[in-house]
Design a protein around this motif. Structure first.
Motif, PDB file in Angstrom:
ATOM      1  N   HIS A  17       2.086  16.563  -0.487  1.00 14.02           N
ATOM      2  CA  HIS A  17       2.322  15.136  -0.681  1.00 14.02           C
ATOM      3  C   HIS A  17       2.047  14.359   0.606  1.00 14.02           C
ATOM      4  CE1 HIS A  17       3.881  16.246  -4.461  1.00 14.02           C
ATOM      5  NE2 HIS A  17       5.129  16.475  -4.124  1.00 14.02           N
ATOM      6  N   SER A  18       2.513  14.919   1.714  1.00 13.41           N
ATOM      7  CA  SER A  18       2.359  14.228   3.000  1.00 13.41           C
ATOM      8  C   SER A  18       0.896  14.143   3.404  1.00 13.41           C
ATOM      9  CB  SER A  18       3.169  14.958   4.085  1.00 13.41           C
ATOM     10  OG  SER A  18       4.538  15.025   3.732  1.00 13.41           O
ATOM     11  N   ALA A  19       0.152  15.224   3.196  1.00  9.39           N
ATOM     12  CA  ALA A  19      -1.270  15.217   3.547  1.00  9.39           C
ATOM     13  C   ALA A  19      -2.004  14.137   2.771  1.00  9.39           C
ATOM     14  CB  ALA A  19      -1.878  16.593   3.260  1.00  9.39           C
ATOM     15  N   ALA A  20      -1.727  14.060   1.455  1.00 11.49           N
ATOM     16  CA  ALA A  20      -2.403  13.064   0.616  1.00 11.49           C
ATOM     17  C   ALA A  20      -2.033  11.645   1.031  1.00 11.49           C
ATOM     18  CB  ALA A  20      -2.029  13.296  -0.850  1.00 11.49           C
ATOM     19  N   THR A  21      -0.749  11.409   1.276  1.00 10.78           N
ATOM     20  CA  THR A  21      -0.289  10.072   1.649  1.00 10.78           C
ATOM     21  C   THR A  21      -0.851   9.646   2.996  1.00 10.78           C
ATOM     22  OG1 THR A  21       1.759  10.454   0.415  1.00 10.78           O
ATOM     23  CG2 THR A  21       1.755   8.633   1.982  1.00 10.78           C
ATOM     24  N   HIS A  22      -0.853  10.560   3.957  1.00 10.55           N
ATOM     25  CA  HIS A  22      -1.353  10.219   5.291  1.00 10.55           C
ATOM     26  C   HIS A  22      -2.867   9.986   5.280  1.00 10.55           C
ATOM     27  CE1 HIS A  22       2.430  12.349   7.079  1.00 10.55           C
ATOM     28  NE2 HIS A  22       2.699  11.209   6.477  1.00 10.55           N
ATOM     29  N   LEU A  23      -3.575  10.703   4.412  1.00  9.89           N
ATOM     30  CA  LEU A  23      -5.014  10.454   4.262  1.00  9.89           C
ATOM     31  C   LEU A  23      -5.260   9.035   3.758  1.00  9.89           C
ATOM     32  CD1 LEU A  23      -6.257  13.834   2.732  1.00  9.89           C
ATOM     33  CD2 LEU A  23      -7.147  12.774   4.814  1.00  9.89           C
ATOM     34  N   LEU A  24      -4.502   8.640   2.728  1.00 10.42           N
ATOM     35  CA  LEU A  24      -4.673   7.301   2.162  1.00 10.42           C
ATOM     36  C   LEU A  24      -4.205   6.235   3.145  1.00 10.42           C
ATOM     37  CD1 LEU A  24      -3.545   8.043  -1.495  1.00 10.42           C
ATOM     38  CD2 LEU A  24      -5.838   7.372  -0.765  1.00 10.42           C
ATOM     39  N   ASP A  25      -3.118   6.502   3.865  1.00  9.15           N
ATOM     40  CA  ASP A  25      -2.650   5.567   4.888  1.00  9.15           C
ATOM     41  C   ASP A  25      -3.726   5.348   5.949  1.00  9.15           C
ATOM     42  OD1 ASP A  25      -0.228   5.231   3.672  1.00  9.15           O
ATOM     43  OD2 ASP A  25       0.886   6.565   4.998  1.00  9.15           O
ATOM     44  N   GLY A  26      -4.485   6.414   6.203  1.00  6.46           N
ATOM     45  CA  GLY A  26      -5.533   6.327   7.223  1.00  6.46           C
ATOM     46  C   GLY A  26      -6.838   5.757   6.728  1.00  6.46           C
ATOM     47  N   GLY A  27      -6.900   5.386   5.432  1.00  7.64           N
ATOM     48  CA  GLY A  27      -8.089   4.736   4.896  1.00  7.64           C
ATOM     49  C   GLY A  27      -9.012   5.627   4.095  1.00  7.64           C
ATOM     50  N   ALA A  28      -8.569   6.843   3.758  1.00  7.36           N
ATOM     51  CA  ALA A  28      -9.425   7.743   2.982  1.00  7.36           C
ATOM     52  C   ALA A  28      -9.647   7.199   1.576  1.00  7.36           C
ATOM     53  CB  ALA A  28      -8.803   9.139   2.905  1.00  7.36           C
ATOM     54  N   ASP A  29     -10.810   7.467   1.028  1.00  6.25           N
ATOM     55  CA  ASP A  29     -11.156   7.056  -0.324  1.00  6.25           C
ATOM     56  C   ASP A  29     -10.346   7.864  -1.335  1.00  6.25           C
ATOM     57  OD1 ASP A  29     -13.169   5.721  -2.263  1.00  6.25           O
ATOM     58  OD2 ASP A  29     -13.311   7.849  -2.756  1.00  6.25           O
ATOM     59  N   LEU A  30      -9.872   7.191  -2.385  1.00 12.28           N
ATOM     60  CA  LEU A  30      -9.023   7.844  -3.382  1.00 12.28           C
ATOM     61  C   LEU A  30      -9.739   9.014  -4.048  1.00 12.28           C
ATOM     62  CD1 LEU A  30      -6.255   7.709  -4.818  1.00 12.28           C
ATOM     63  CD2 LEU A  30      -7.326   6.247  -6.533  1.00 12.28           C
ATOM     64  N   ARG A  31     -11.013   8.858  -4.350  1.00 13.37           N
ATOM     65  CA  ARG A  31     -11.747   9.947  -5.005  1.00 13.37           C
ATOM     66  C   ARG A  31     -11.954  11.132  -4.065  1.00 13.37           C
ATOM     67  NH1 ARG A  31     -13.187   9.347 -10.012  1.00 13.37           N
ATOM     68  NH2 ARG A  31     -13.341   7.272 -10.948  1.00 13.37           N
TER      69      ARG A  31
END
Length: 308
Positions: free
Chosen positions: A258-272
């Motif tokens: 969960h943390s990896a996914a959230t931190h990726l999105l927080d950092g601007g990673a594309d949802l796909r």
């Protein structure tokens, strides 16, 4: 009621359903156990209502089964899962011509509660990793292994079962990528960063050789006796680390996913891109992490803005 107390035809149906899940559906061992536990619960309840053959199952029995669990305080999410299992089981039984009518076709369950997964703050991850670094520097092979496990789980967001199934050849240290076999035997390639690469290399150089045996095979991570690591051992390691933090409600290895996914999105990673990394078959599953990110953003705004 124990499975051995079920009528023979019902026990045979459970065994056949298990073979279907393991073979045609290629479900994981954990998923198969969950499905079968739900089916055993259903059939045990049905037997208490006088059912002795699969063809005697009726919608009323299924509804009363769910109702009894609801009255006992079972979570809506669990009830929804059990209803889905019942529908899968009766659909399979129809295809196998074990029943003439599908009793679960109109079975409904309460809607799932919308809940956000437990997520660690980045500073909590840093504290956890620092404690692992200290232990690996002074400890033995298992301390080196534990650091590599946590670094890789957080770096890649892979599931515990996927990590336990990794072989050494699944690593590409030059490209810093990992070949992962996910649900439904779907293969995906997941990148990881330098800290995880360093920790895994340390495990391969001075940790794994200390416990490897003739029965270790190609397994990347090993237990203390040299066997491929069991997912339960991984869960125990992470649970202990989360408990040691003392300031988080996050539980289990999934907290790192969960943390990896959230931190990726927080950092601007594309949802796909995050969907592909996590191995989700549906983008809707990944979208819960956008809710987590927005929730964190809202809290930061309320804490920082003078007119929030």
């Amino acid at each position: 009621m124990d499975e051995e107390q079920l009528p023979g035809s019902l026990k045979e149906a459970i065994d056949a359903f298990r073979r279907y899940l393991e073979g045609e559906r290629a479900r994981s061992e954990h998923t198969v156990r969950a499905y079968l536990a739900d089916v055993r619960s259903l059939l045990a309840f049905a037997v208490q209502e006088g059912v002795s053959q699969l063809g005697q199952l009726q919608l009323g029995t299924l509804r009363r089964w769910l109702g009894a669990q609801s009255e006992a305080g079972m979570a809506r999410s669990t009830l929804a899962r059990r209803a889905a299992t019942a529908r899968s089981f009766t659909q399979w039984a129809m295809r196998e011509e074990l029943i003439a009518v599908d009793p679960a076709i109109r079975l409904q369950a309460p809607k799932r509660e919308k809940s956000l997964p437990g997520v660690l703050q980045q500073q909590q991850i840093s504290r956890m990793v620092t404690s692992l670094d200290d232990a690996a520097a002074d400890g033995g092979a298992m301390a080196v292994r534990n650091r590599a496990i946590v670094e890789l789980l957080y770096a890649t967001g892979i599931r515990v079962g996927e990590l336990a199934d990794l072989d050494i050849d699944d690593l590409d240290p030059d490209r810093r990528t990992l070949r992962v076999l996910g649900k439904g035997n779907k293969e995906r390639t997941v990148p990881f960063g330098v800290p995880a690469a360093v920790a895994v290399d340390d495990w391969l150089r001075r940790g794994r050789p200390a416990v490897v045996t003739g029965k270790s095979g190609p397994a990347l991570f090993l237990g203390v006796r040299g066997n491929r690591i069991d997912p339960r051992q991984v869960r125990s390691v992470v649970e202990e680390l989360l408990h040691a933090l003392g300031d988080t409600s996050a539980t289990g290895p999934h907290a790192l996913r969960h943390s990896a996914a959230t931190h990726l999105l927080d950092g601007g990673a594309d949802l796909r891109a995050v969907q592909e990394i996590l191995g989700h078959s549906s983008l809707a599953t990944t979208q819960i992490y956008t809710h987590v990110s927005v929730d964190r953003l809202r809290k930061s705004y309320q804490q920082a803005h003078p007119r929030a």
